[in-house]
Write a protein that holds these residues in place. Structure first.
Motif, PDB file in Angstrom:
ATOM      1  N   ILE A  91       0.815  -1.217   0.000  1.00 39.26           N
ATOM      2  CA  ILE A  91       0.000   0.000   0.000  1.00 39.26           C
ATOM      3  C   ILE A  91       0.847   1.264   0.000  1.00 39.26           C
ATOM      4  O   ILE A  91       0.336   2.347  -0.185  1.00 39.26           O
ATOM      5  CB  ILE A  91      -1.020   0.012   1.172  1.00 39.26           C
ATOM      6  CG1 ILE A  91      -0.318  -0.269   2.505  1.00 39.26           C
ATOM      7  CG2 ILE A  91      -2.123  -1.008   0.918  1.00 39.26           C
ATOM      8  CD1 ILE A  91      -1.234  -0.185   3.707  1.00 39.26           C
ATOM      9  N   ARG A  92       2.150   1.107   0.246  1.00 40.70           N
ATOM     10  CA  ARG A  92       3.029   2.285   0.185  1.00 40.70           C
ATOM     11  C   ARG A  92       4.453   1.847  -0.110  1.00 40.70           C
ATOM     12  O   ARG A  92       4.785   0.673   0.017  1.00 40.70           O
ATOM     13  CB  ARG A  92       2.960   3.071   1.493  1.00 40.70           C
ATOM     14  CG  ARG A  92       3.572   2.366   2.696  1.00 40.70           C
ATOM     15  CD  ARG A  92       3.520   3.258   3.931  1.00 40.70           C
ATOM     16  NE  ARG A  92       2.193   3.305   4.501  1.00 40.70           N
ATOM     17  CZ  ARG A  92       1.732   2.452   5.422  1.00 40.70           C
ATOM     18  NH1 ARG A  92       2.499   1.481   5.869  1.00 40.70           N
ATOM     19  NH2 ARG A  92       0.519   2.553   5.911  1.00 40.70           N
ATOM     20  N   ASP A  93       5.295   2.814  -0.521  1.00 42.92           N
ATOM     21  CA  ASP A  93       6.717   2.532  -0.674  1.00 42.92           C
ATOM     22  C   ASP A  93       7.280   2.109   0.681  1.00 42.92           C
ATOM     23  O   ASP A  93       6.778   2.513   1.724  1.00 42.92           O
ATOM     24  CB  ASP A  93       7.474   3.781  -1.138  1.00 42.92           C
ATOM     25  CG  ASP A  93       7.149   4.146  -2.586  1.00 42.92           C
ATOM     26  OD1 ASP A  93       6.387   3.401  -3.237  1.00 42.92           O
ATOM     27  OD2 ASP A  93       7.664   5.169  -3.057  1.00 42.92           O
ATOM     28  N   VAL A 100      13.895  -8.087   1.511  1.00 43.49           N
ATOM     29  CA  VAL A 100      14.020  -9.512   1.838  1.00 43.49           C
ATOM     30  C   VAL A 100      12.650 -10.174   1.967  1.00 43.49           C
ATOM     31  O   VAL A 100      12.519 -11.372   1.777  1.00 43.49           O
ATOM     32  CB  VAL A 100      14.818  -9.740   3.152  1.00 43.49           C
ATOM     33  CG1 VAL A 100      16.293  -9.475   2.943  1.00 43.49           C
ATOM     34  CG2 VAL A 100      14.273  -8.886   4.292  1.00 43.49           C
ATOM     35  N   LEU A 101      11.635  -9.370   2.288  1.00 40.60           N
ATOM     36  CA  LEU A 101      10.294  -9.943   2.508  1.00 40.60           C
ATOM     37  C   LEU A 101       9.218  -9.383   1.573  1.00 40.60           C
ATOM     38  O   LEU A 101       8.379 -10.121   1.073  1.00 40.60           O
ATOM     39  CB  LEU A 101       9.850  -9.708   3.964  1.00 40.60           C
ATOM     40  CG  LEU A 101      10.628 -10.469   5.045  1.00 40.60           C
ATOM     41  CD1 LEU A 101      10.022 -10.180   6.406  1.00 40.60           C
ATOM     42  CD2 LEU A 101      10.630 -11.975   4.776  1.00 40.60           C
ATOM     43  N   ILE A 102       9.228  -8.052   1.371  1.00 43.39           N
ATOM     44  CA  ILE A 102       8.171  -7.449   0.556  1.00 43.39           C
ATOM     45  C   ILE A 102       8.543  -7.556  -0.919  1.00 43.39           C
ATOM     46  O   ILE A 102       9.649  -7.184  -1.322  1.00 43.39           O
ATOM     47  CB  ILE A 102       7.963  -5.968   0.944  1.00 43.39           C
ATOM     48  CG1 ILE A 102       7.562  -5.864   2.426  1.00 43.39           C
ATOM     49  CG2 ILE A 102       6.885  -5.329   0.058  1.00 43.39           C
ATOM     50  CD1 ILE A 102       7.463  -4.435   2.926  1.00 43.39           C
ATOM     51  N   LYS A 103       7.634  -8.058  -1.709  1.00 45.95           N
ATOM     52  CA  LYS A 103       7.907  -8.220  -3.146  1.00 45.95           C
ATOM     53  C   LYS A 103       7.985  -6.855  -3.818  1.00 45.95           C
ATOM     54  O   LYS A 103       7.259  -5.927  -3.475  1.00 45.95           O
ATOM     55  CB  LYS A 103       6.806  -9.061  -3.789  1.00 45.95           C
ATOM     56  CG  LYS A 103       6.828 -10.506  -3.300  1.00 45.95           C
ATOM     57  CD  LYS A 103       5.602 -11.260  -3.821  1.00 45.95           C
ATOM     58  CE  LYS A 103       5.466 -12.589  -3.088  1.00 45.95           C
ATOM     59  NZ  LYS A 103       4.185 -13.242  -3.379  1.00 45.95           N
ATOM     60  N   ASN A 104       8.863  -6.775  -4.794  1.00 49.45           N
ATOM     61  CA  ASN A 104       9.052  -5.526  -5.527  1.00 49.45           C
ATOM     62  C   ASN A 104       8.230  -5.570  -6.823  1.00 49.45           C
ATOM     63  O   ASN A 104       8.454  -6.437  -7.669  1.00 49.45           O
ATOM     64  CB  ASN A 104      10.545  -5.358  -5.834  1.00 49.45           C
ATOM     65  CG  ASN A 104      10.866  -4.008  -6.416  1.00 49.45           C
ATOM     66  OD1 ASN A 104      10.117  -3.492  -7.238  1.00 49.45           O
ATOM     67  ND2 ASN A 104      11.973  -3.426  -6.007  1.00 49.45           N
ATOM     68  N   GLY A 201       6.208   0.786  -4.101  1.00 51.61           N
ATOM     69  CA  GLY A 201       4.938   0.093  -3.881  1.00 51.61           C
ATOM     70  C   GLY A 201       4.244  -0.271  -5.187  1.00 51.61           C
ATOM     71  O   GLY A 201       3.433  -1.185  -5.234  1.00 51.61           O
ATOM     72  N   GLU A 202       4.587   0.466  -6.250  1.00 58.13           N
ATOM     73  CA  GLU A 202       3.928   0.254  -7.543  1.00 58.13           C
ATOM     74  C   GLU A 202       4.929   0.292  -8.690  1.00 58.13           C
ATOM     75  O   GLU A 202       5.969   0.940  -8.592  1.00 58.13           O
ATOM     76  CB  GLU A 202       2.923   1.381  -7.792  1.00 58.13           C
ATOM     77  CG  GLU A 202       1.605   1.208  -7.098  1.00 58.13           C
ATOM     78  CD  GLU A 202       0.590   2.247  -7.550  1.00 58.13           C
ATOM     79  OE1 GLU A 202       0.631   3.355  -6.978  1.00 58.13           O
ATOM     80  OE2 GLU A 202      -0.221   1.953  -8.447  1.00 58.13           O
ATOM     81  N   ALA A 203       4.563  -0.340  -9.798  1.00 55.90           N
ATOM     82  CA  ALA A 203       5.337  -0.240 -11.039  1.00 55.90           C
ATOM     83  C   ALA A 203       4.350  -0.170 -12.197  1.00 55.90           C
ATOM     84  O   ALA A 203       3.264  -0.757 -12.139  1.00 55.90           O
ATOM     85  CB  ALA A 203       6.261  -1.441 -11.204  1.00 55.90           C
ATOM     86  N   LEU A 204       4.726   0.556 -13.218  1.00 58.09           N
ATOM     87  CA  LEU A 204       3.797   0.836 -14.319  1.00 58.09           C
ATOM     88  C   LEU A 204       4.528   0.822 -15.658  1.00 58.09           C
ATOM     89  O   LEU A 204       5.617   1.389 -15.777  1.00 58.09           O
ATOM     90  CB  LEU A 204       3.212   2.222 -14.049  1.00 58.09           C
ATOM     91  CG  LEU A 204       2.074   2.714 -14.893  1.00 58.09           C
ATOM     92  CD1 LEU A 204       1.166   3.585 -14.029  1.00 58.09           C
ATOM     93  CD2 LEU A 204       2.562   3.510 -16.072  1.00 58.09           C
TER      94      LEU A 204
END
Lengths: 334, 334
Positions: A91-93, A100-104, A201-204
């Protein structure tokens, strides 16, 4: 864009009115300003005013002049499908130590787009080319005749080789008849100078697909969506910006030789081109109005269109204006 | 950053001076403002003033407090290698209709970065993990003891699962001991709203690699360059922003239990952490000054660091200040 061509059409009419107080044939103008964003309303508009815009031949809003000052008379335009794919992972950067844990989402989107085409430019979406027909013998003859200096082209853009290492005839065939899947934009995370350890948090990604005749943009969207689903990319959001079908006018149509004669007179020599590599809303004119549609124009082919320091050449604007006058004159006589 | 921790150190000294007109042990401050850009000069500085900064124990500029208000006493920091990879295909942007011939640098860069790691986060560069040692038995015991609520963590970031689908103990081990290859930024072409049919001339990616103990940033750069070369990416330019080695203090060092005792008194309960997931220039303190380095701090772990609406909690600033006072007091007695 194509304001240069528009001016030559208007100036040609002005010249006729100034010298003869009339025009040699009926003239109708269709001027719209939505071409760069997909001409979303032209089809509806032409359907609505079909009778008003009935005609025997359309001079298209477009046209190239090559490095040797020969106008390239265009008999077709490619179609376009412009989409945006995006992945939102969190939900945020976050601080990038948490990678190591949060997917990019950038990695995810890269995985996604990598499945769309191979490095030679072939689109890997199932049935993407299903309805496409090979070049006709006549089209191939025209393509072979077209001049194309691959070294001038490469020098202009400062490149060493073409996609798929194409050469000469194959490069010409690609310009006329290849579909593409192009990354028009990709953005994720920190894009300024220097370093910032951020986990976006996002990619476009913005992708434009050039379409060739028989490819229906609506069908292609369904195929793209199926592709994403079948490859497990259910988390990838898709936004459709616009779809436009390709169109071509048969080179044997009598209107073609009329335009060619006028161009030969005005410029010295001209070249027939089966289809331009670019897109315009030619399809509804050919499909709804059933008109031959032909581009003849004043744009120098290395005028840096859509990039900084784009320019127009005054000599070509003058010659194109003369050419339009000649087309109107011939057309009035026949 | 870490201005909150700095204030607690200063306020603790002020409190001692105000109540006893002295401090219970010798105090030396090292304050630098380059941590976010890689602390490029701290190593040189500490080497130059080695004698001046000789010490028996370092309280580090950093420190988390978990969701249950327990400070996490950090015994290590990861290292960092921040690089920028870029591809320039043509000397300027082009109209995307030319994507049939002109290569798109975004595709090329995507091809490049896809070879760097797999979707589970494992880095695929040859010998990247060569010198890395497995966790010691003691480290593993500490990691197992560390509280970690994966659901709270996931909820905070609005995510469903972790990289590589890690769970519980594996997630904790990753935070302490996994190296990463993270896309901090990717940019190419048109990134505004809506559609623009552009063929970008350049593409750029910023990557941060978190390093773990025994990984030498200088060696890792050579390995990355070799990787690009051996995979045929000679056209990919690499720019190194900074490299920093990881550092850890042995949990059996007597200074560790001194700090833990003080933290237990000030906060009620504290937790030992083998290494934080983030990076700081701890390496020269441990390596050059040969000091035990321990983080104890006031930063609430979900305080949105490095993202909008980051915040600090006053209660934790107060408790940390008290903790620092107790450490100084104990240290002066021993």
């Amino acid at each position: 864009d194509d304001k240069g061509e528009l001016i030559t059409r208007i100036k040609a009419v002005e010249a006729c009115l100034a010298t003869t107080s009339d025009v040699p044939c009926n003239i109708k103008f269709v001027i719209e300003g939505e071409e760069e964003t997909g001409s979303a309303h032209i089809e509806e508009y032409l359907k609505k005013y079909k009778k008003k815009f009935s005609n025997d031949g359309v001079i298209w809003e477009f046209g190239y002049v090559d490095a040797k000052n020969r106008p390239i008379i265009g008999l077709g335009m490619k179609g376009l499908l412009f989409v945006e794919l995006s992945v939102k992972e969190s939900i945020r950067d976050a601080h990038s130590s948490l990678a190591v844990l949060i997917k990019n989402p950038a990695w995810r989107l890269i995985e996604t787009v990598k499945t769309l085409r191979d490095s030679d430019g072939k689109i890997l979406i199932k049935d993407w080319y299903k309805e496409v027909l090979p070049f006709s013998k006549k089209d191939l003859e025209l393509i072979e005749k077209e001049p194309f200096d691959q070294n001038v082209f490469k020098k202009e853009f400062g490149i060493q080789s073409f996609v798929g290492n194409k050469k000469n005839l194959d490069a010409k065939k690609a310009l006329v008849g290849d579909a593409t899947c192009n990354i028009a934009g990709f953005v994720s995370g920190y894009t300024g100078d220097g370093a910032k350890t951020v986990l976006p948090g996002e990619a476009l990604v913005k992708i434009d697909f050039r379409l060739i005749p028989k490819m229906d943009p609506k069908k292609q969207v369904i195929r793209l969506k199926k592709h994403l689903k079948s490859h497990g990319f259910n988390d990838v959001k898709i936004k459709i910006f616009h779809g436009e079908a390709a169109a071509r006018t048969d080179s044997s149509h009598p209107f073609v030789s009329q335009v060619k004669n006028a161009a030969d007179k005005a410029f010295g020599k001209s070249i027939l081109n089966v289809s331009n590599a670019g897109t315009g809303p030619m399809y509804p004119f050919v499909d709804i109005l059933k008109s031959p549609c032909i581009s003849i124009g004043s744009t120098y082919m290395f005028s840096r269109i859509h990039s900084p320091n784009e320019f127009a050449r005054v000599d070509l604007l003058n010659k194109t204006t003369k050419c339009i006058c000649l087309i109107m004159e011939n057309f009035g006589k026949n």
